[in-house]
Design a protein around this motif. Sequence first.
Motif, PDB file in Angstrom:
ATOM      1  N   CYS A  47     -26.154  35.244 -14.247  1.00 26.06           N
ATOM      2  CA  CYS A  47     -26.890  34.931 -15.465  1.00 26.06           C
ATOM      3  C   CYS A  47     -28.387  35.101 -15.200  1.00 26.06           C
ATOM      4  CB  CYS A  47     -26.597  33.506 -15.930  1.00 26.06           C
ATOM      5  SG  CYS A  47     -27.517  33.120 -17.437  1.00 26.06           S
ATOM      6  N   GLY A  72     -30.637  34.641 -17.777  1.00 25.81           N
ATOM      7  CA  GLY A  72     -31.332  33.974 -18.873  1.00 25.81           C
ATOM      8  C   GLY A  72     -32.507  33.166 -18.333  1.00 25.81           C
ATOM      9  N   THR A  73     -33.312  32.659 -19.236  1.00 26.94           N
ATOM     10  CA  THR A  73     -34.562  32.003 -18.831  1.00 26.94           C
ATOM     11  C   THR A  73     -34.332  30.864 -17.836  1.00 26.94           C
ATOM     12  OG1 THR A  73     -35.485  32.555 -20.978  1.00 26.94           O
ATOM     13  CG2 THR A  73     -36.636  30.874 -19.709  1.00 26.94           C
ATOM     14  N   ALA A  74     -33.413  29.970 -18.153  1.00 27.19           N
ATOM     15  CA  ALA A  74     -33.198  28.810 -17.268  1.00 27.19           C
ATOM     16  C   ALA A  74     -32.746  29.267 -15.881  1.00 27.19           C
ATOM     17  CB  ALA A  74     -32.169  27.866 -17.879  1.00 27.19           C
ATOM     18  N   CYS A  75     -31.832  30.228 -15.846  1.00 26.24           N
ATOM     19  CA  CYS A  75     -31.337  30.713 -14.555  1.00 26.24           C
ATOM     20  C   CYS A  75     -32.406  31.511 -13.824  1.00 26.24           C
ATOM     21  CB  CYS A  75     -30.069  31.539 -14.759  1.00 26.24           C
ATOM     22  SG  CYS A  75     -28.661  30.523 -15.278  1.00 26.24           S
ATOM     23  N   GLY A 118     -27.303  37.616 -20.342  1.00 24.58           N
ATOM     24  CA  GLY A 118     -28.490  36.920 -20.837  1.00 24.58           C
ATOM     25  C   GLY A 118     -28.401  35.414 -20.731  1.00 24.58           C
ATOM     26  N   CYS A 119     -27.272  34.840 -21.032  1.00 24.89           N
ATOM     27  CA  CYS A 119     -27.070  33.387 -20.936  1.00 24.89           C
ATOM     28  C   CYS A 119     -25.589  33.137 -21.134  1.00 24.89           C
ATOM     29  CB  CYS A 119     -27.871  32.644 -22.001  1.00 24.89           C
ATOM     30  SG  CYS A 119     -27.589  30.851 -22.008  1.00 24.89           S
ATOM     31  N   VAL A 120     -25.007  32.318 -20.302  1.00 22.61           N
ATOM     32  CA  VAL A 120     -23.578  32.017 -20.470  1.00 22.61           C
ATOM     33  C   VAL A 120     -23.360  30.672 -21.149  1.00 22.61           C
ATOM     34  CG1 VAL A 120     -22.747  33.513 -18.633  1.00 22.61           C
ATOM     35  CG2 VAL A 120     -23.380  31.163 -18.087  1.00 22.61           C
ATOM     36  N   GLY A 121     -24.441  30.027 -21.554  1.00 21.56           N
ATOM     37  CA  GLY A 121     -24.320  28.821 -22.366  1.00 21.56           C
ATOM     38  C   GLY A 121     -24.201  27.522 -21.593  1.00 21.56           C
ATOM     39  N   CYS A 122     -24.481  27.543 -20.320  1.00 19.98           N
ATOM     40  CA  CYS A 122     -24.477  26.269 -19.572  1.00 19.98           C
ATOM     41  C   CYS A 122     -25.758  26.190 -18.747  1.00 19.98           C
ATOM     42  CB  CYS A 122     -23.229  26.094 -18.738  1.00 19.98           C
ATOM     43  SG  CYS A 122     -22.727  27.537 -17.806  1.00 19.98           S
ATOM     44  N   CYS A 123     -26.876  26.271 -19.452  1.00 24.26           N
ATOM     45  CA  CYS A 123     -28.195  26.338 -18.821  1.00 24.26           C
ATOM     46  C   CYS A 123     -28.482  25.120 -17.939  1.00 24.26           C
ATOM     47  CB  CYS A 123     -29.284  26.466 -19.882  1.00 24.26           C
ATOM     48  SG  CYS A 123     -28.965  27.785 -21.062  1.00 24.26           S
ATOM     49  N   VAL A 180     -26.570  30.146 -12.673  1.00 26.65           N
ATOM     50  CA  VAL A 180     -25.128  30.273 -12.887  1.00 26.65           C
ATOM     51  C   VAL A 180     -24.645  31.680 -12.525  1.00 26.65           C
ATOM     52  CG1 VAL A 180     -23.327  30.251 -14.664  1.00 26.65           C
ATOM     53  CG2 VAL A 180     -25.142  28.540 -14.728  1.00 26.65           C
TER      54      VAL A 180
END
Length: 161
Positions: A85, A87-90, A125-130, A135
């Motif tokens: 992942c 995404g921003t958080a990852c 982009g994001c797997v939804g468990c930021c 992740v």
Amino acid sequence: MRAEDLNVYSQIGNVGEILDESQKKRGLLIYAFQQIQKEFNYLPEEELKALSRKLDIPLSDVYSTASFYKHFYFKPRGKNVVCVCMGTACHVRGASKILEKLKEKFGIEEGETTKDMSLTLETVGCVGCCGLAPVVTVNEDVSGEMTPAKLDVIIDGLGGK
Ligand code: FES
């Protein structure tokens, strides 16, 4: 399931009564893609050609519909699919380092598959468990709070070089 064997019209149900023939055919494409990908793990060109003939939809339209969705693939994928992942958080929590380590370990770039077809490396982009960032998913399994030690365990389980 091969395109030739698909009984796509059985999937329409009552909705078919309000659609014209062209709409019905186009509406069936996604179902057909899902069935073909379930069989082959990607959408082989020969199968898309067969689908194009079967539904009488131009091959270019079949391809453009499939390429609209990120979860349909046009190249063979490995037995295992590892997805980092980004995404921003990852990203903030070190996803780039994880991706680099996987690239180095398996000798492939993002979007590539090892020569022995054992592994495909992808990003998302994001797997939804930021909250669990960073992740990594391996096939259907989600591994959160990824650390170098956890990654080593995952890699060992996949048979990395
Ligand atoms: S950014 Fe990675 S799970 Fe959301």
